[in-house]
Motif scaffolding. Structure first.
Motif, PDB file in Angstrom:
ATOM      1  N   CYS A   1       1.216  -7.672  36.206  1.00 38.87           N
ATOM      2  CA  CYS A   1       1.882  -8.891  35.773  1.00 38.87           C
ATOM      3  C   CYS A   1       3.181  -8.577  35.029  1.00 38.87           C
TER       4      CYS A   1
ATOM      5  N   GLN B   1      -4.607 -14.736  30.804  1.00 36.40           N
ATOM      6  CA  GLN B   1      -4.427 -13.865  29.643  1.00 36.40           C
ATOM      7  C   GLN B   1      -3.284 -12.880  29.876  1.00 36.40           C
ATOM      8  N   ALA B   2      -3.253 -12.290  31.078  1.00 38.00           N
ATOM      9  CA  ALA B   2      -2.209 -11.316  31.392  1.00 38.00           C
ATOM     10  C   ALA B   2      -0.836 -11.974  31.393  1.00 38.00           C
TER      11      ALA B   2
ATOM     12  N   LEU C   1      -2.934  -7.028  33.934  1.00 37.69           N
ATOM     13  CA  LEU C   1      -1.955  -7.038  32.856  1.00 37.69           C
ATOM     14  C   LEU C   1      -0.722  -6.209  33.198  1.00 37.69           C
TER      15      LEU C   1
ATOM     16  N   TRP D   1      -3.775  -2.743  25.601  1.00 40.58           N
ATOM     17  CA  TRP D   1      -2.343  -3.057  25.729  1.00 40.58           C
ATOM     18  C   TRP D   1      -1.628  -2.866  24.402  1.00 40.58           C
TER      19      TRP D   1
ATOM     20  N   GLN E   1       0.384 -12.498  27.791  1.00 36.42           N
ATOM     21  CA  GLN E   1       0.727 -11.258  27.096  1.00 36.42           C
ATOM     22  C   GLN E   1       1.932 -10.562  27.722  1.00 36.42           C
ATOM     23  N   ALA E   2       2.111 -10.707  29.026  1.00 35.63           N
ATOM     24  CA  ALA E   2       3.194  -9.990  29.703  1.00 35.63           C
ATOM     25  C   ALA E   2       4.522 -10.731  29.658  1.00 35.63           C
TER      26      ALA E   2
ATOM     27  N   ALA F   1      -6.692  -6.434  26.462  1.00 39.90           N
ATOM     28  CA  ALA F   1      -5.640  -6.791  25.516  1.00 39.90           C
ATOM     29  C   ALA F   1      -5.552  -5.762  24.393  1.00 39.90           C
TER      30      ALA F   1
END
Length: 370
Positions: free
Chosen positions: A263, A201-202, A260, A148, A205-206, A145
């Motif tokens: 995704c 999580q991905a 991530l 990213w 965030q995506a 993250a």
């Protein structure tokens, strides 16, 4: 005419009317470096000079060669082919706009200009150009993250906020809804892939990048209150492919593509696919659609229904819930709709929460950490 500041993006304004050059230049100058051309041939020459412009604002009707021919020549030369071009013209007919878009224009803005709108479009297209440039300069690493947030994708997340009519609020709500739905899918066990390390999580965030391709759709089309014609609808549909293309060059060294990055690309391209195969851009159906995109599809539709649009008022929570139910097995994955129903009370509370609390669903942090 205007001093150049190296740290600022450079905008080339092309217009045969000196007054227009002055007015637009003064509007942009505090924020951008500005270069001006009073004709089409001069514009082609200036576009090739170093430093090259990050964006071109191009008039159509000029005495030497018109803006359409200028754009055609720019696109034919490798050195200038990738420079974003926005038409800024007194023409307001659909045929001219359709021709401009076919040639590769990023927008078709009609005069008289509205300063806030013009500034917003210039900022959006310059930011997208800079993000693409960062993606083109070499492999980016997004193994976490933190990575990213400091990569080209972090810039794209900032750009995504300017590409949606509800801005930050909608993106936060989409992230919150996919988090709740993803957590419920993990609890139910219906899709084992939801338990893959880093998957949730991905997804969270995506998901806010789902409409990043809207940066390439003309503002007039996005804000149109009437039904779209065929050409306008095609321009809107293209945002899914364009969004995925903006992410396609992300790679990592010494290993497979991280969850991530994959995704983000899945969601950008496939969040308008439908369970019954009647979506776009690839007409995928059922399990052929990535799970991340199927989850984002429900989250995007639900949150969008609750906000007003130029062509309709906002729906109530009950109306939005019924629309999602009606789409079960047609537009939406039945299992994702079941997860939506199972956690509807939590989702309703999420929609009523202040923006800063949108991801504070009880138990969600533990789920994301698992």
């Amino acid at each position: 005419m205007w001093p150049t500041h190296g740290a600022q993006a450079l905008v080339l304004i092309v217009d045969d009317n000196p007054e227009n050059l002055t007015v637009i230049g003064e509007l942009l100058h505090p924020e951008f470096s500005v270069r001006a051309a009073n004709g089409g041939r001069r514009a082609i020459d200036l576009a090739q000079l170093h430093p090259q412009p990050d964006l071109i604002l191009l008039d159509v009707m000029m005495p030497d060669i018109d803006g359409f021919e200028v754009l055609r020549q720019l696109r034919a030369m490798p050195a200038t082919a990738a420079i974003p071009v926005l038409f800024l013209t007194a023409l307001d007919d659909a045929d001219s706009e359709a021709h401009a878009l076919r040639l590769g224009a990023g927008d078709f803005i009609t005069k008289p200009i509205r300063a806030p709108s013009l500034l917003a479009r210039v900022r959006t297209h310059v930011a997208l150009k800079q993000a693409r440039k960062r993606l083109d300069t070499g492999p980016l690493h997004a193994p976490s993250a933190a990575g990213w947030q400091h990569s080209g994708l972090g810039l794209l997340q900032q750009l995504a906020r300017s590409c949606h009519p509800d801005g930050q609020r909608h993106l936060e709500q989409v992230a919150g809804v996919v988090a709740v739905l993803g957590e419920e899918l993990r609890r139910s066990g219906v899709y084992p892939e939801a338990h893959a390390p880093g998957w949730l999580q991905a997804l969270v965030q995506a998901a806010p990048l789902h409409d990043i391709g809207n940066a390439a759709v003309p503002e007039r089309i996005l804000a149109k209150p009437e039904a779209l014609n065929a050409g306008e609808w095609n321009a809107v549909r293209a945002h899914a492919r364009l969004g995925a293309d903006a992410l396609v060059q992300l790679t990592v060294q010494d290993g497979p593509q991280p969850t991530l990055v994959r995704c983000a690309r899945e969601i950008a391209r496939s969040h308008h696919e439908r369970w019954d195969g009647r979506g776009y851009p690839d007409c995928l159906a059922g399990l052929a659609i990535a799970l991340t995109a199927r989850v984002t599809s429900v989250a995007d539709a639900f949150t969008a229904m609750l906000a007003p649009r130029p062509h309709r008022p906002a729906l109530s929570l009950a109306q939005a819930r019924e629309a999602i139910r009606d789409g079960r097995g047609q537009q939406f994955d039945p299992a994702v709709v079941d997860a939506f129903e199972a956690r509807f009370d939590a989702l309703a509370a999420l929609m009523a929460a202040p923006a800063t609390a949108v991801l504070d669903e009880p138990g969600l942090a533990a789920g994301l950490a698992a």
